[in-house]
Design an enzyme around this catalytic site. Structure first.
Site, PDB file in Angstrom:
ATOM      1  N   GLU A  76      -8.339  -2.305  -0.460  1.00  0.00           N
ATOM      2  CA  GLU A  76      -9.025  -1.762  -1.616  1.00  0.00           C
ATOM      3  C   GLU A  76     -10.043  -2.740  -2.203  1.00  0.00           C
ATOM      4  OE1 GLU A  76      -6.554  -0.675  -4.840  1.00  0.00           O
ATOM      5  OE2 GLU A  76      -7.932   0.861  -5.553  1.00  0.00           O
ATOM      6  N   ASP A  77      -9.684  -4.016  -2.245  1.00  0.00           N
ATOM      7  CA  ASP A  77     -10.485  -4.956  -3.026  1.00  0.00           C
ATOM      8  C   ASP A  77     -11.334  -5.932  -2.222  1.00  0.00           C
ATOM      9  OD1 ASP A  77      -9.441  -3.791  -5.226  1.00  0.00           O
ATOM     10  OD2 ASP A  77      -7.954  -5.340  -5.639  1.00  0.00           O
TER      11      ASP A  77
END
Ligand code: MN
Length: 713
Positions: A76-77
């Site tokens: 996600e990051d």
């Protein structure tokens, strides 16, 4: 910051012999991709996955879970790709990490409290591996511990979500220490004043209470020893949030909440637990409704313990939990306690056994005092038969597995369903039969001109959609039937010099409606349109009975009066015989053109039957004579016919006209009303031959409301 070596040591201790290099590799990879990222606290981002992995190691989770914990935010990051994770760490870790990512990226929006239960179920249903949930809980726990770095508003909304969603999930999985910690921190942010008050109250007479706890513990311990029971006794304050909830639920002030302290007795065996319970109950009077035997009847999340509340020596209540070491371990870490993963096997054997046992409980749920609560907790979690989808505005809707956009549309609103012309999932057009999946964002395209289709009934899954589609179709058909029925009634009434529009409002019509068993005039008219009753039947009820009866009778009389009776003559040639007495079988009434056979009848000459006549077939074949129709026939022959039709005025006249128009005579006519709408008319007509008969029959068939015309014999 926790050190990776401490984490690895913990896993090594709890799972001797497991492959620890995967944790090291995950750590190095995570450090690399999160490099230079910072948390709001200013710490390196890596501290977060490390803490999460540490919590998982504390939960005694194995290497795969801990490694996945280190990697839980990389998809996600960071720039890390799914392929990379799969290649480097294998399918298990990849599946778990993407499961966590999927939950983290759910488009959850405001108004969550109302939808909390749906969200909880959705999250549980989405995780095909329970480790996904455990990592998500560890993630949330660390985020709560560091919540002070967010703005006040942001931290309050995260805290509310934590209470509504994650603390509940932790409780449901039996991981009470996470539930308690999540609730306590969240409580502080959501209701800071209430939190402060309770904290002050608990601390105010702290010394007094501590003394009380020590005294009570010592007393219980002595009593256990006197009875040769070896047990650990502990006393603790309940968590602030549960004290708060109790005050609200029972509308109590803090002073009234006496059981803010709970005692726990841990023993070695189950019999010892019951023995200790008996001892406590003999020392102090138990409060009956407070007693719960979760050893005999474990909670769905495998929690086991005896709970009781007794009136203590000074009249205060003492709350006690009695359980074994093993049960205590389960009570602390819940489902995770059973999750000792072996490589390659996804579900530990004891867990699957326990699940089978829970399933058994579900099937025998009538044994439970509160089955609805039990079902609420178990069935949906373990047997996720539902899909959870989002409206474009982020509301969650629950539908059964296999449900389609049409089901979704009807769930939103009946009108949306009725006007549903198309659907989009994640912004892309899908067919209306598309099977919805959890976390789909569904929008329905409506058009006022669009209507439900009968075909929808073939694929919709919800009762609501099904019944609404049926209802729509029925309403449509009824509307059409009313128009048609009204038209038919108007015509029929006109024939009888009656004005339907006037009659329909009369009191007599109300009686007619009741007579036919309908509630409204519309229902009556619709049933004419459906063909269930005839307009004539309505006329018959509106016009006094004698009048309509006379009507029918006079028609028949008129017809018979016109009939000329005429005896049929021969016209049959018997081979080899010239002058012979001939008779025609009354049973089959042969007509020139029919295949015929003659039979010698003693004293009566020869009787002519149709070759396929049943009576003739019974006659001794020795009496059979070959016969044939003569070439020149001037006679006419009688034949019986039956006309089936819906009743109406003028029916007989029209049939009679059809018969005479073809030059045939009516020898006999009668009618038989079969039920409210069907009438059978029988005629004996005289025809020249089978071709003539055919012409007559086909003419009658064209008469309005005639259903079937048949020669009978
Ligand atoms: Mn995270």
């Amino acid at each position: 910051m926790i050190r990776i070596n401490d984490i690895i040591d913990k896993v090594a201790e709890n799972h001797p012999g497991s492959d620890l290099s995967i944790i090291e590799r995950a750590y190095i990879y995570s450090a690399r991709v999160h490099h230079e990222q910072l948390r709001l606290s200013g710490e390196p981002y890596l501290s977060h996955p490390l803490e999460v992995a540490g919590i998982l190691a504390d939960m005694k989770m194995e290497n795969i879970s801990v490694a996945a914990g280190l990697l839980h935010d990389v998809i996600e990051d960071t720039h890390a790709t799914s392929e990379e994770i799969k290649d480097l760490f294998g399918p298990d870790i990849f599946r778990i990490v993407s499961g966590v990512t999927k939950i983290s990226s759910l488009p959850l929006k405001s108004s969550q409290e109302r939808q909390a239960e749906s969200i909880r179920k959705m999250i549980l249903a989405m995780a095909d591996d329970i480790r996904v949930i455990l990592i998500k809980l560890a993630d949330r726990l660390h985020n709560m511990r560091t919540l002070q770095h967010h703005s006040e508003e942001k931290s309050r909304s995260i805290a509310q979500e934590t209470i509504d969603i994650y603390a509940s999930i932790a409780a449901r999985l039996g991981i009470y220490w996470i539930k308690n910690e999540l609730e306590n921190i969240a409580f502080m942010y959501v209701l800071p004043d209430e939190y402060g008050n309770i904290k002050n109250f608990v601390n105010r007479e702290r010394e007094e209470r501590e003394k009380y706890i020590r005294r009570t513990k010592r007393f219980i311990r002595e009593k256990l020893e006197e009875n040769n029971l070896k047990g650990e006794v502990s006393g603790r304050y309940k968590n602030y949030y549960s004290i708060h909830q109790k005050m609200i639920k029972q509308n109590l002030t803090f002073e009234d909440v006496y059981d803010i302290i709970a005692f726990r007795i841990i023993l070695d065996t189950i019999p010892q637990c019951y023995e200790a319970l008996g001892l406590i109950h003999s020392l102090w009077r138990p409060i009956a409704y407070k007693f719960k035997d979760y050893i005999g009847f474990p909670k769905p999340n495998m929690y086991q313990s005896l709970h009781t509340t007794v009136m203590g020596p000074t009249g205060d209540r003492i709350e006690l939990q009695i359980r074994t070491q093993e049960m205590d371990h389960v009570a602390r870490s819940g489902i995770a306690a059973h999750w000792s993963y072996k490589e390659g096997s996804r579900i530990d054997e004891t867990v699957s056994k326990k699940f089978a046992w829970i399933q058994n409980l579900v099937e025998n749920q009538e044994d439970f005092s509160n089955p609805s609560e039990f079902m609420e907790n178990v069935r949906i979690d373990l047997f996720p038969d539902d899909v959870y989808v989002f409206t474009p505005r982020g509301e969650i809707k629950t539908l059964p597995k296999g449900a389609t956009p049409v089901d979704f549309a009807y769930l939103i609103h009946t009108e949306v369903g009725n006007q549903c012309s198309g659907a989009k999932v994640h912004g892309r057009m899908v067919p209306l039969q598309y099977e919805l999946k959890t976390s789909d964002v569904v929008s329905i395209i409506t058009s006022k001109k669009h209507h439900p289709s009968k075909d929808w009934l073939n694929f919709v899954k919800t009762v609501k959609a099904r019944s609404r589609i049926r209802q729509w179709i029925k309403t449509q058909e009824k509307d059409k039937s009313i128009v048609l029925g009204r038209e038919m009634c108007e015509k029929e009434f006109q024939k009888h010099r009656l004005n339907f529009t006037v009659e329909v409002k009369s009191d007599r019509m109300t009686e007619v409606v009741a007579h036919f068993g309908f509630k409204t005039v519309d229902d009556l008219i619709a049933s004419v349109g459906y063909g269930k009753i005839t307009p004539l039947q309505i006329v018959g009820k509106v016009v006094p009975k004698s009048e309509s009866d006379t009507l029918q009778e006079s028609i028949i009389h008129k017809l018979i009066g016109r009939v000329k009776k005429k005896k049929p003559n021969a016209g049959v040639v018997v081979k080899g015989l010239d002058d012979v007495l001939l008779k025609f079988g009354k049973c089959c009434q042969p007509v020139p053109g029919d295949p015929i056979t003659g039979y010698i009848t003693r004293g009566y000459g020869i009787t002519i039957h149709r070759t396929n006549c049943v009576n003739a077939l019974k006659v001794n074949p020795e009496r059979q004579m070959e016969v044939e129709w003569s070439k020149k026939i001037t006679e006419t022959y009688p034949v019986k016919i039956r006309v089936r039709s819906y009743d109406r005025v003028g029916l007989l006249a029209d049939i009679a006209e059809g018969i005479s128009k073809n030059g045939a005579n009516i020898l006999y006519a009668s009618t038989e009303t079969k039920d409210i709408r069907d009438v059978d008319s029988f005629f004996t007509i005289s025809v020249e031959n089978i071709e003539h008969l055919r012409r007559v029959l086909s003419t009658i068939k064209k008469v309005k409301h005639v259903q079937e015309v048949k020669r009978i014999a």
